[in-house]
Design an enzyme around this catalytic site. Structure first.
Site, PDB file in Angstrom:
ATOM      1  N   GLY A 176     -15.174 -34.849  -4.568  1.00  0.00           N
ATOM      2  CA  GLY A 176     -16.356 -34.576  -5.371  1.00  0.00           C
ATOM      3  C   GLY A 176     -16.268 -35.110  -6.782  1.00  0.00           C
ATOM      4  CB  VAL A 186     -22.526 -32.129   3.278  1.00  0.00           C
ATOM      5  CG1 VAL A 186     -23.786 -32.965   3.117  1.00  0.00           C
ATOM      6  CG2 VAL A 186     -22.689 -31.139   4.429  1.00  0.00           C
ATOM      7  CG  ASN A 215       3.813 -38.708   4.125  1.00  0.00           C
ATOM      8  OD1 ASN A 215       3.983 -37.878   3.252  1.00  0.00           O
ATOM      9  ND2 ASN A 215       3.101 -38.461   5.203  1.00  0.00           N
TER      10      ASN A 215
END
Length: 623
Positions: free
Chosen positions: A568, A319, A517
């Site tokens: 976050g 979320v 990568n």
């Protein structure tokens, strides 16, 4: 008098020297202009003037080393040294984010295998940087990003071709004259020596050391007959779902390519004495300086969701919060921090949740038990379990209401559905709840109802698998004018996205690009240019195994990304990137070069009518 005499001798000797070396005749005039200066000032001015005639800095050395990422796993660091005015000087370094993380609940044997693969990949990358790439890129100007990436691309092509011939034992076909000839020649001689000693019986073992095996893909579904009435079986042709595309194998050691390209971009910015975001913008716009720049909106992960038990919903993985465009990045992040504090308080004290039943706009009762806080995830956000999507939305609404904010006006939500993790290939349906299955078409109907009931959700990430192209078209036509439909894992790797100036993905609003990568800076520039011209938006995202390097933020600003998905607001490797975003915002605002962003949706159902303006989100109330 003594000082004047020294200045006079210096002026004459310099003029004679530069005439002999065919430097412009205005040199003597410039020295005469410097004559009145104090002796301590003269040498600095003279040095600055003469430095204009020095050779441009060139790469003299690459250094690769094994370091740790944000969760303590090994990854690659690349350092760039340049020859600047005949002196070797360290210019910059970059730390790559690894392409995958080891699952938390994986079996011990799987963890051991993944750790070995990761260590082998990092070890190989370090060796390539210190040997082949160090030799290949020596004397290249770091500002020539296009040439550097072209050389890396050719080396990568030769490397893949070598692996194919090496694995199948075609040693005589190996191109020993390629740009990576040292590596190739050494490997060929090494393998021939092994074959002489042991009879050449270990081809498969050696191949496994060079490149990991492809991950097994789920079995292709087959159509099943449906039973008719009264015990009769009537064969009915059922349209099977498209099988999952095979996983693209990751070249062992490919971190060396992406890390070197990014390090060269940072070195080019340092040599030009401009920030990396401005250097990236110059590269994208053919060295034309942009007058204004738009900051990407942060897409901040607040909750990382997991199943409480085997019988809980799996539809939501993350979320995320998106602040309104009218707020600065600083104001938006401060508001998200306030919401995070309130959500943490509610999760730590589930009994303080005001009631377990709410009502949707259609009058449907929503029942939910308070979730519980389970800690901090590697994404830098709160981890919690949940029973239903409505439960999570009730939690978010309650937290916002408690601090005087309203979802849909003062803050918006984005949901990462991670649909590729839900598919049950035996039943050919998505399992959104244990024992509850939905076909791809039913998933589209479910999302349409979700957005109608909760219009403050303005972005869905991976609502379907990338193979469900028909359903992607359906959901875009149904919801494209109301929210963003974004492909993250539903998009292929960057190296496979571009085909003949087109984006090789299903219909969608935008794509999450990750710098991992063998990604090169030039690839990212080219892809964002294509996305800009094909109604797609660009989102630059961090992988799970993030590093402390802040370059991703500069690339997002310089390349004009619409969103920045960093995880976050906890853990140093992620917070440092948000701090970098705030620093860039402050710098652009001080220079008067900051342009306000816009959130515009595309009505895919009516995109053939160019006169219709895209919908714009309503302006929020200011604090």
């Amino acid at each position: 008098m003594e000082a004047a005499g020294r200045l006079g001798r210096l002026r004459r000797e310099a003029a004679e020297y530069y005439r002999g070396h065919r430097v412009p005749e205005r040199m003597e005039e410039a020295l005469n202009a410097l004559f009145p200066l104090r002796p301590e000032d003269l040498y600095g001015e003279l040095a600055n003037y003469l430095s204009k005639f020095s050779r441009a800095p060139v790469i003299c050395k690459l250094v690769g080393r094994k370091v740790l990422d944000g969760v303590g796993q090994p990854t690659l660091e690349v350092e760039i040294y340049c020859t600047v005015k005949n002196y070797e000087k360290r210019i910059c370094s970059t730390v790559m984010a690894f392409h995958s993380q080891i699952p938390e609940n994986a079996l011990p044997e799987i963890i051991e295998a993944l750790e070995k693969e990761r260590n082998d990949s990092v070890h190989t990358a370090v060796k390539w940087v210190n040997e082949s790439l160090n030799t290949m890129l020596r004397d290249l100007e770091p500002t020539d990003q296009c040439q550097a990436d072209k050389m890396l691309g050719l080396w990568q092509t030769d490397l893949i071709a070598f692996h194919v011939d090496y694995i199948w034992g075609n040693l005589d076909k190996v191109n020993k004259d390629s740009v990576g000839n040292e590596y190739f020649a050494n490997k060929v001689e090494e393998k021939k020596g092994i074959e002489k000693q042991e009879g050449g019986g270990k081809e498969e073992e050696e191949a496994a050391k060079v490149i990991p095996a492809r991950a097994p893909c789920p079995p292709a579904p087959t159509s099943k007959p449906k039973k008719g009435g009264k015990g009769r079986k009537v064969a009915v042709e059922v349209k099977p779902i498209p099988p999952a595309e095979p996983a693209v194998p990751v070249l062992c050691g490919s971190l060396a390519i992406g890390g070197t390209s990014l390090a060269i971009a940072k070195a080019g910015a340092a040599v030009r004495r401009v920030p990396l975001y401005l250097h990236a913008a110059l590269l994208k716009h053919n060295q034309e300086m942009p007058k204004e720049m738009t900051l990407p909106l942060p897409m901040v992960t607040l909750l990382n969701c997991e199943k409480n038990s085997s019988a809980k919903l799996k539809l939501v993985k993350e979320v995320m919060l998106i602040p309104p465009v009218e707020l600065s990045s600083k104001q938006g992040i401060e508001r998200i921090l306030d919401i995070q504090k309130e959500v943490t308080r509610l999760l730590e004290s589930p009994g303080k949740m005001p009631g377990t039943q709410t009502e949707s706009k259609k009058g449907k009762a929503l029942k939910a038990l308070p979730p519980a806080l389970k800690g901090m995830s590697c994404l830098g956000c709160l981890t919690t379990g949940y029973d239903s999507l409505e439960q999570l939305l009730l939690l978010m609404q309650t937290a916002c209401n408690n601090i005087g904010l309203e979802l849909g006006t003062d803050m918006y939500l984005a949901i990462n559905c991670a649909a590729h993790e839900l598919m049950n290939y035996d039943k050919e349906k998505y399992e959104i709840l244990t024992g509850t299955f939905k076909s791809p078409d039913e998933m589209v109907a479910m999302y349409v109802e979700m957005i109608c009931n909760f219009p403050f959700i303005i972005a869905l990430i991976d609502p379907l698998r990338k193979e469900d192209r028909e359903q992607w078209s359906s959901i875009c036509c149904a919801l494209g004018s109301k929210c963003y439909l974004i492909a993250e894992d539903a998009a292929t790797q960057i190296s496979k996205l571009k085909t003949d100036q087109n984006i090789n993905i299903a219909m969608c609003s935008g794509v999450v690009l990750k710098y991992i990568n063998q990604t090169k800076v030039s690839d990212l520039i080219e892809l964002t240019g294509i996305l800009d011209g094909q109604r797609h938006i660009t989102i630059l995202g961090s992988p799970d195994g993030e590093s402390s390097d802040e370059s991703l933020v500069d690339l997002a600003v310089g390349l004009g990304a619409r969103f920045l998905k960093l995880g976050g607001l906890s853990r140093g490797e992620r917070v440092s990137k948000y701090n970098r975003l705030l620093a860039i915002e402050e710098e652009l605002a001080a220079n008067g070069a900051l342009r306000e962003a816009k959130l515009e949706f595309v009505d895919f159902a009516e995109e053939s009518q160019p006169e219709q303006l895209p919908e714009v989100l309503p302006a929020p109330e200011q604090d």
